[in-house]
Design a protein around this motif. Structure first.
Motif, PDB file in Angstrom:
ATOM      1  N   ASP A 224      35.925  46.669  28.872  1.00  0.00           N
ATOM      2  CA  ASP A 224      34.573  47.127  29.199  1.00  0.00           C
ATOM      3  C   ASP A 224      33.719  47.287  27.949  1.00  0.00           C
ATOM      4  O   ASP A 224      32.500  47.103  28.003  1.00  0.00           O
ATOM      5  CB  ASP A 224      34.643  48.458  29.953  1.00  0.00           C
ATOM      6  N   ARG A 225      34.324  47.651  26.837  1.00  0.00           N
ATOM      7  CA  ARG A 225      33.548  47.808  25.602  1.00  0.00           C
ATOM      8  C   ARG A 225      33.131  46.461  25.022  1.00  0.00           C
ATOM      9  O   ARG A 225      31.998  46.260  24.611  1.00  0.00           O
ATOM     10  CB  ARG A 225      34.373  48.576  24.561  1.00  0.00           C
ATOM     11  N   PHE A 226      34.072  45.485  24.986  1.00  0.00           N
ATOM     12  CA  PHE A 226      33.820  44.247  24.267  1.00  0.00           C
ATOM     13  C   PHE A 226      33.619  43.031  25.167  1.00  0.00           C
ATOM     14  O   PHE A 226      33.171  41.995  24.709  1.00  0.00           O
ATOM     15  CB  PHE A 226      34.980  43.967  23.305  1.00  0.00           C
ATOM     16  N   GLY A 227      33.956  43.144  26.444  1.00  0.00           N
ATOM     17  CA  GLY A 227      33.864  41.983  27.315  1.00  0.00           C
ATOM     18  C   GLY A 227      34.952  40.970  27.018  1.00  0.00           C
ATOM     19  O   GLY A 227      35.909  41.250  26.295  1.00  0.00           O
ATOM     20  N   PHE A 228      34.807  39.790  27.577  1.00  0.00           N
ATOM     21  CA  PHE A 228      35.770  38.712  27.329  1.00  0.00           C
ATOM     22  C   PHE A 228      35.067  37.573  26.623  1.00  0.00           C
ATOM     23  O   PHE A 228      34.020  37.089  27.075  1.00  0.00           O
ATOM     24  CB  PHE A 228      36.379  38.209  28.636  1.00  0.00           C
ATOM     25  N   SER A 229      35.605  37.139  25.509  1.00  0.00           N
ATOM     26  CA  SER A 229      35.047  36.015  24.771  1.00  0.00           C
ATOM     27  C   SER A 229      35.895  34.776  24.999  1.00  0.00           C
ATOM     28  O   SER A 229      37.124  34.837  24.903  1.00  0.00           O
ATOM     29  CB  SER A 229      35.007  36.326  23.273  1.00  0.00           C
ATOM     30  N   PRO A 230      35.265  33.631  25.296  1.00  0.00           N
ATOM     31  CA  PRO A 230      36.035  32.385  25.451  1.00  0.00           C
ATOM     32  C   PRO A 230      36.523  31.832  24.114  1.00  0.00           C
ATOM     33  O   PRO A 230      37.339  30.905  24.091  1.00  0.00           O
ATOM     34  CB  PRO A 230      35.020  31.432  26.102  1.00  0.00           C
ATOM     35  N   ASP A 231      36.045  32.400  23.003  1.00  0.00           N
ATOM     36  CA  ASP A 231      36.419  31.926  21.677  1.00  0.00           C
ATOM     37  C   ASP A 231      37.702  32.633  21.230  1.00  0.00           C
ATOM     38  O   ASP A 231      37.703  33.850  20.999  1.00  0.00           O
ATOM     39  CB  ASP A 231      35.285  32.219  20.692  1.00  0.00           C
ATOM     40  N   PRO A 232      38.815  31.905  21.078  1.00  0.00           N
ATOM     41  CA  PRO A 232      40.076  32.531  20.669  1.00  0.00           C
ATOM     42  C   PRO A 232      39.982  33.256  19.324  1.00  0.00           C
ATOM     43  O   PRO A 232      40.644  34.272  19.110  1.00  0.00           O
ATOM     44  CB  PRO A 232      41.050  31.352  20.588  1.00  0.00           C
ATOM     45  N   ALA A 233      39.151  32.739  18.416  1.00  0.00           N
ATOM     46  CA  ALA A 233      39.021  33.369  17.102  1.00  0.00           C
ATOM     47  C   ALA A 233      38.396  34.759  17.226  1.00  0.00           C
ATOM     48  O   ALA A 233      38.807  35.706  16.534  1.00  0.00           O
ATOM     49  CB  ALA A 233      38.179  32.487  16.179  1.00  0.00           C
ATOM     50  N   VAL A 234      37.394  34.886  18.089  1.00  0.00           N
ATOM     51  CA  VAL A 234      36.762  36.192  18.304  1.00  0.00           C
ATOM     52  C   VAL A 234      37.760  37.159  18.918  1.00  0.00           C
ATOM     53  O   VAL A 234      37.867  38.325  18.506  1.00  0.00           O
ATOM     54  CB  VAL A 234      35.519  36.047  19.208  1.00  0.00           C
ATOM     55  N   ARG A 235      38.519  36.697  19.922  1.00  0.00           N
ATOM     56  CA  ARG A 235      39.523  37.558  20.557  1.00  0.00           C
ATOM     57  C   ARG A 235      40.563  38.013  19.537  1.00  0.00           C
ATOM     58  O   ARG A 235      40.986  39.172  19.546  1.00  0.00           O
ATOM     59  CB  ARG A 235      40.199  36.821  21.714  1.00  0.00           C
ATOM     60  N   THR A 236      40.963  37.106  18.655  1.00  0.00           N
ATOM     61  CA  THR A 236      41.965  37.451  17.647  1.00  0.00           C
ATOM     62  C   THR A 236      41.447  38.534  16.720  1.00  0.00           C
ATOM     63  O   THR A 236      42.175  39.486  16.390  1.00  0.00           O
ATOM     64  CB  THR A 236      42.352  36.202  16.833  1.00  0.00           C
ATOM     65  N   ARG A 237      40.175  38.424  16.281  1.00  0.00           N
ATOM     66  CA  ARG A 237      39.611  39.447  15.398  1.00  0.00           C
ATOM     67  C   ARG A 237      39.513  40.795  16.101  1.00  0.00           C
ATOM     68  O   ARG A 237      39.771  41.844  15.510  1.00  0.00           O
ATOM     69  CB  ARG A 237      38.229  39.000  14.894  1.00  0.00           C
ATOM     70  N   LEU A 238      39.133  40.763  17.361  1.00  0.00           N
ATOM     71  CA  LEU A 238      39.040  42.011  18.108  1.00  0.00           C
ATOM     72  C   LEU A 238      40.409  42.662  18.277  1.00  0.00           C
ATOM     73  O   LEU A 238      40.551  43.887  18.153  1.00  0.00           O
ATOM     74  CB  LEU A 238      38.418  41.755  19.483  1.00  0.00           C
ATOM     75  N   ILE A 239      41.408  41.874  18.573  1.00  0.00           N
ATOM     76  CA  ILE A 239      42.758  42.408  18.762  1.00  0.00           C
ATOM     77  C   ILE A 239      43.289  42.985  17.461  1.00  0.00           C
ATOM     78  O   ILE A 239      43.927  44.047  17.455  1.00  0.00           O
ATOM     79  CB  ILE A 239      43.695  41.312  19.323  1.00  0.00           C
ATOM     80  N   ARG A 240      43.016  42.325  16.337  1.00  0.00           N
ATOM     81  CA  ARG A 240      43.437  42.865  15.050  1.00  0.00           C
ATOM     82  C   ARG A 240      42.745  44.189  14.759  1.00  0.00           C
ATOM     83  O   ARG A 240      43.368  45.151  14.294  1.00  0.00           O
ATOM     84  CB  ARG A 240      43.135  41.859  13.944  1.00  0.00           C
ATOM     85  N   ALA A 241      41.444  44.256  15.029  1.00  0.00           N
ATOM     86  CA  ALA A 241      40.709  45.500  14.792  1.00  0.00           C
ATOM     87  C   ALA A 241      41.209  46.615  15.706  1.00  0.00           C
ATOM     88  O   ALA A 241      41.195  47.796  15.329  1.00  0.00           O
ATOM     89  CB  ALA A 241      39.219  45.264  15.010  1.00  0.00           C
ATOM     90  N   THR A 242      41.663  46.239  16.907  1.00  0.00           N
ATOM     91  CA  THR A 242      42.156  47.224  17.865  1.00  0.00           C
ATOM     92  C   THR A 242      43.386  47.945  17.330  1.00  0.00           C
ATOM     93  O   THR A 242      43.628  49.109  17.688  1.00  0.00           O
ATOM     94  CB  THR A 242      42.482  46.525  19.204  1.00  0.00           C
ATOM     95  N   ARG A 243      44.159  47.303  16.478  1.00  0.00           N
ATOM     96  CA  ARG A 243      45.325  47.965  15.900  1.00  0.00           C
ATOM     97  C   ARG A 243      44.917  49.222  15.137  1.00  0.00           C
ATOM     98  O   ARG A 243      45.588  50.252  15.207  1.00  0.00           O
ATOM     99  CB  ARG A 243      46.060  47.005  14.959  1.00  0.00           C
TER     100      ARG A 243
END
Length: 418
Positions: A224-243
């Motif tokens: 809900d905060r970030f939505g879903f991005s179709p770009d795998p690179a964006v998702r990867t950066r978000l997941i890393r920041a989530t750590r």
């Protein structure tokens, strides 16, 4: 791979501290579940009755919580769906409804504990009857949820972060007045039990620390905060920041939890009446001064208010994903308030109700944890974000330990009754 409709895309500058700070928030909301009144009851009871014996349970549970909440957030970011939504898509109608029943029971037990804890805090601070205190907590939580509805998730996160800070001060301040014995605290890191009662308490502490509703909720909070991005690179950066979000939030929650047990072990051991929150509060006030007693009660009040709002949010997420029915948060708040008010009105001892609710939660953990580990380990679900081999081993080890502890609890409890 399961995907949702593309929504907001967030492109943080990789490696920059400020960009990572801007992404903090969802895990701190989920972390409220780890410092709710159920934790207070379980941790104070453990420390007052058994000293430092069960410190290891909290350390182990918090380590598992970091792993679990990261997995949940990663699932939401990688798929654009919450854990309940994915389960709702994969289960048949009958299985989905049965699964919802157990998840709803867990969410209800959580909410009951949080309202009761807030009512106890109002009683300690102002002498209000417990039933009236429960009503006030319910109304206050409605106002907090109304903020989320009117101003969005970010405003809700800010409010919860303030309350989390109050909780930390409230439950840690006593340690500065009467620090625990360092050697004894370190000795508590050695895993061991002393009879059935300590296993029951360990299960209660585990249920209060690794919270099923937080597992369901975190995937929705991140999505809900970030939505879903179709770009795998964006998702990867978000997941890393989530750590960083998860590590920071759960580290704070873990320190607060351990502080509660250490406070009870150092200041409440052997004192009559400390098996209840009210008795523990009286003992804290007597041993450490009335000012610390007031700060403790304020922390409990903040805990009840914040956690009941987050619990209601989780319940709505569970219902929306599994039943595919969306009930307004404020309506759900009114409905779920009823069981807690019944318990308060019936005169049932609040601390006992809190501890038993946490035991119930510990039995609900496998129903949330096992599907989460299975889903994050499937490449067809997670794509390039699928769990590594090491993460899979860690996840299944955590699940085995949790289920094993529950089985031991059942066996020892039955043996104790025979």
């Amino acid at each position: 791979m399961i995907v949702a409709a593309p929504t907001l895309q967030v492109r943080p500058a990789a490696g920059k501290l400020w960009s990572r700070l801007l992404l903090l928030g969802p895990a701190f909301v989920a972390a409220i579940a780890y410092v709710d009144p159920g934790n207070v009851a379980a941790n104070l009871t453990a420390g007052a009755n058994y000293g430092y014996l069960l410190v290891w349970v909290l350390v182990m549970a918090n380590a598992m919580a970091v792993l679990v909440q990261y997995q949940s957030a990663k699932l939401g970011l990688a798929t654009g769906l919450s854990l309940p939504e994915i389960l709702g898509k994969r289960l048949g109608t009958r299985s989905r409804r049965l699964y919802w029943v157990q998840a709803e029971v867990v969410a209800g037990a959580t909410d009951m504990a949080e309202v009761i804890g807030g009512a106890v805090a109002l009683n300690l601070l102002f002498g209000l009857p417990l039933l009236l205190g429960g009503v006030i907590i319910g109304i206050a939580s409605m106002l907090l949820l109304a903020l989320q509805t009117a101003r969005g998730q970010r405003s809700f996160e800010y409010a919860v972060l303030v309350l989390l800070g109050v909780i930390a001060v409230g439950f840690m301040s006593g340690l500065f007045v009467n620090p625990p014995d360092a050697g004894s605290a370190l000795g508590g890191l050695v895993p061991r039990f002393e009879g059935t009662d300590t296993v029951l308490l360990a299960a209660s502490m585990l249920g209060a620390t690794v919270m099923p509703h937080a597992i369901y909720l975190h995937s929705a909070l991140a999505r809900d905060r970030f939505g879903f991005s179709p770009d795998p690179a964006v998702r990867t950066r978000l997941i890393r920041a989530t750590r960083f979000d998860v590590l920071g939030a759960l580290l704070l929650a873990g320190v607060v939890n351990i502080s509660m047990l250490l406070l009870a072990a150092s200041s409440l051991r052997g004192i009559e009446g400390t098996d209840t929150i009210a008795g523990a509060h009286a003992a804290v006030s007597a041993a450490l001064g009335p000012a610390i007693g007031v700060v403790f009660a304020v922390g409990l009040l903040a805990s009840g208010l914040a956690s009941t709002s987050v619990g209601c949010y989780a319940g709505a997420t569970i219902m929306g994903g599994l039943l595919k029915v969306r009930i307004p948060l404020l309506v759900r708040r009114v409905i779920t308030l009823i069981p807690a008010l019944v318990i308060l009105g019936a005169g049932i001892e609040p601390t006992l109700a809190l501890v038993l609710s946490q035991v119930l939660l510990s039995f609900g953990i496998p129903f949330a944890l096992i599907p989460l580990i299975r889903l994050t380990g499937k490449r067809e679900i997670m794509g390039i974000h699928v769990d590594s081999r090491a993460l899979k081993i860690a996840g299944w080890t955590s699940a085995t330990l949790i289920v094993g502890l529950n089985c031991v609890l059942i066996a020892l409890t039955i043996a104790g009754q025979s």
